[in-house]
Motif scaffolding. Sequence first.
Motif, short mmCIF file in Angstrom:
data_model
loop_
_atom_site.label_atom_id
_atom_site.label_comp_id
_atom_site.label_asym_id
_atom_site.label_seq_id
_atom_site.Cartn_x
_atom_site.Cartn_y
_atom_site.Cartn_z
N ASP A 183 -74.93 11.39 -27.62
CA ASP A 183 -76.52 12.73 -27.59
C ASP A 183 -75.60 13.46 -28.33
O ASP A 183 -75.68 15.02 -28.92
CB ASP A 183 -76.48 12.98 -26.72
CG ASP A 183 -77.39 11.96 -25.33
OD1 ASP A 183 -78.10 11.51 -26.66
OD2 ASP A 183 -76.68 11.42 -24.74
N ALA A 184 -73.40 13.61 -28.22
CA ALA A 184 -73.21 14.69 -28.71
C ALA A 184 -73.10 15.43 -30.30
O ALA A 184 -73.70 15.94 -30.55
CB ALA A 184 -71.52 14.26 -28.66
N TYR A 185 -73.65 13.41 -30.97
CA TYR A 185 -74.15 13.58 -32.25
C TYR A 185 -75.03 14.92 -33.02
O TYR A 185 -74.50 15.46 -33.73
CB TYR A 185 -74.17 12.51 -32.93
CG TYR A 185 -74.45 12.26 -34.51
CD1 TYR A 185 -73.73 12.31 -35.33
CD2 TYR A 185 -76.12 12.18 -34.38
CE1 TYR A 185 -74.38 12.36 -36.75
CE2 TYR A 185 -76.13 11.66 -35.61
CZ TYR A 185 -75.71 12.40 -37.19
OH TYR A 185 -75.91 12.47 -37.71
N VAL A 186 -76.33 13.91 -31.89
CA VAL A 186 -77.49 14.78 -31.93
C VAL A 186 -76.99 16.80 -32.24
O VAL A 186 -77.62 17.37 -32.71
CB VAL A 186 -78.12 14.54 -31.31
CG1 VAL A 186 -80.14 14.93 -31.40
CG2 VAL A 186 -78.86 12.59 -31.65
N SER A 187 -76.76 16.30 -30.73
CA SER A 187 -76.51 17.91 -30.33
C SER A 187 -75.30 18.30 -31.87
O SER A 187 -75.83 20.36 -31.97
CB SER A 187 -75.70 18.16 -29.03
OG SER A 187 -76.07 17.75 -28.61
N TYR A 188 -74.93 18.47 -32.02
CA TYR A 188 -74.26 19.16 -33.10
C TYR A 188 -75.01 19.35 -34.91
O TYR A 188 -74.36 20.21 -35.03
CB TYR A 188 -72.98 18.08 -33.74
CG TYR A 188 -71.26 18.14 -32.39
CD1 TYR A 188 -71.57 19.30 -32.10
CD2 TYR A 188 -70.46 17.16 -32.37
CE1 TYR A 188 -70.25 19.20 -30.50
CE2 TYR A 188 -69.26 17.14 -31.72
CZ TYR A 188 -69.09 18.27 -30.55
OH TYR A 188 -68.21 18.69 -30.09
N ARG A 189 -75.22 17.99 -34.77
CA ARG A 189 -76.67 18.11 -35.76
C ARG A 189 -77.07 19.41 -35.61
O ARG A 189 -77.51 20.12 -36.82
CB ARG A 189 -77.46 17.18 -35.97
CG ARG A 189 -76.45 16.03 -36.93
CD ARG A 189 -76.64 15.70 -38.53
NE ARG A 189 -76.96 16.77 -39.46
CZ ARG A 189 -76.36 17.13 -40.13
NH1 ARG A 189 -75.16 16.48 -40.15
NH2 ARG A 189 -76.31 18.07 -41.38
N ASN A 190 -78.01 19.59 -34.38
CA ASN A 190 -79.15 20.46 -34.35
C ASN A 190 -78.67 21.71 -34.23
O ASN A 190 -78.35 22.78 -34.72
CB ASN A 190 -79.23 20.20 -32.71
CG ASN A 190 -80.37 19.05 -32.90
OD1 ASN A 190 -81.12 18.87 -33.99
ND2 ASN A 190 -80.57 18.94 -31.73
N ALA A 191 -76.86 22.02 -33.69
CA ALA A 191 -76.11 23.69 -33.87
C ALA A 191 -75.65 23.25 -35.18
O ALA A 191 -76.24 25.30 -35.81
CB ALA A 191 -74.75 23.14 -33.20
N LEU A 192 -75.77 22.79 -36.51
CA LEU A 192 -75.50 23.15 -37.73
C LEU A 192 -76.80 23.58 -38.41
O LEU A 192 -76.71 24.32 -39.34
CB LEU A 192 -74.91 21.61 -38.14
CG LEU A 192 -73.04 21.74 -38.30
CD1 LEU A 192 -73.07 20.60 -38.99
CD2 LEU A 192 -72.82 22.45 -39.11
#
Length: 454
Positions: A183-192
């Motif tokens: 979930d952290a990976y998805v959120s970081y990608r969405n943030a970028l």
Amino acid sequence: MKNLLKLQSGLLLLVFFTGCATYTHNAVTFRSSLAGGHYETALQSLGNARKGPERLLYLMENGLIAHYKGKYDASNRFFEEAERLSDRLFTRSLSREAASLVTNDQVRAYRGEVFELVFINYYRALNYWYLKEPEEALVECRKANLKLEHYAAQAEYDATYRNDAFIHYVTGLIYETTGELNDAYVSYRNALDAYETYTKAFGLKAPTALEQDLRRIEEALGYVDGRAEAADSADLRPPAGGELIVFSEIGFVPHKIQEEISLPIYEGEDFTGKKDRLDRVSRKIARRHFKPHYAGESKVKYWLRVALPAYEDVVPRTHTIRVHAAGRQTTTTLAEDLSSIAWQTFQDKQPAVLARTVARGLVKYAASVKAKKKHKLLGFFVNLLSAATEAADTRSWVSLPHNVQIGRLTLPAGTHKLTLESLDCRGRVIETGTISDVHIRPGARTFVNYRTYK
């Protein structure tokens, strides 16, 4: 004569009614009290906002003040009620909408700017984190961008602010801290991805630490297949002690003021009769605000004077925050520019707000013309009534910060005292604050938020 006396009485009542917008009038006093740490005085300056059209603002201001006082449960109760109210207000009140056409937009219940409603969830997430309820904190983060997406889709204008990069980033940090790496990976990608939009719309690039966070998660999940040459290996290793993350909330968000403009109505323009005709003519006249009037084009029958909201920005003196603890220091990085978001949201909404304001002005003008035909003095009073009730909607959540910055510092496990120095654009210290008893656990993250008003 009896009708004239009734009209005079109605005029006095409406002038009194429109003059009771204590929230807007007391915004400067409210901010001054807040900046001085006088929370009770600040709340008293909200006046009668507890009930009526400004209730949403009353709840949001109380929620934020309770948060800064460390009363996180109380803060969440205020914010929860604010969320429920904003959901109800999303469905328009027809009676209030109709009343706004003959008085002003301040008789409508304040429904909040979208970025204001999103920041309810930011503060609720922090409240839950401090209450040691990380799952509830994540719920608030997820709600924020779902809410933003929903409101943007339903907006009567083309919204630039559709995705909050900062909230995605906070979500990723919390997910990683709680061990939810996928979930952290998805959120970081969405943030970028969202920061790419931020760069184009607001001139704000992603914090450099975000890319390091994403690479670290990719490596932990095996997504990079051992190819991490571009990253500093020290950045990819968890700290030996623990990590402190400081959200620095700086200054005050731009506040709304009133400006008045005049627009020409030409001979032969008919806006009476059906509502669709009024809407069409209102949009046509509103466009004249953006296109200069050239003498000789047509004969001007009437100059329509209307009041509009405008943003006034006061740039904080604090440029960045330097954080000291245990002989170590770091400097914060800009992560959310609420000033730019507020301004762009205003620009996106301006044509629709202007058209609605012009429609109200045309209704008032038509009423005065009709009254004047019946009696000259009657027309005078109707015109006076129109002028007395014309006011822009300058309400907003005035205690929100101008911008939010992130500072990250690796510290030894234990209890620390933080020193936070506000630096101006030349790097000079203009204010110093402290946060005591900050607990750092081995291999864990600690979140704190710090507010400076300078």
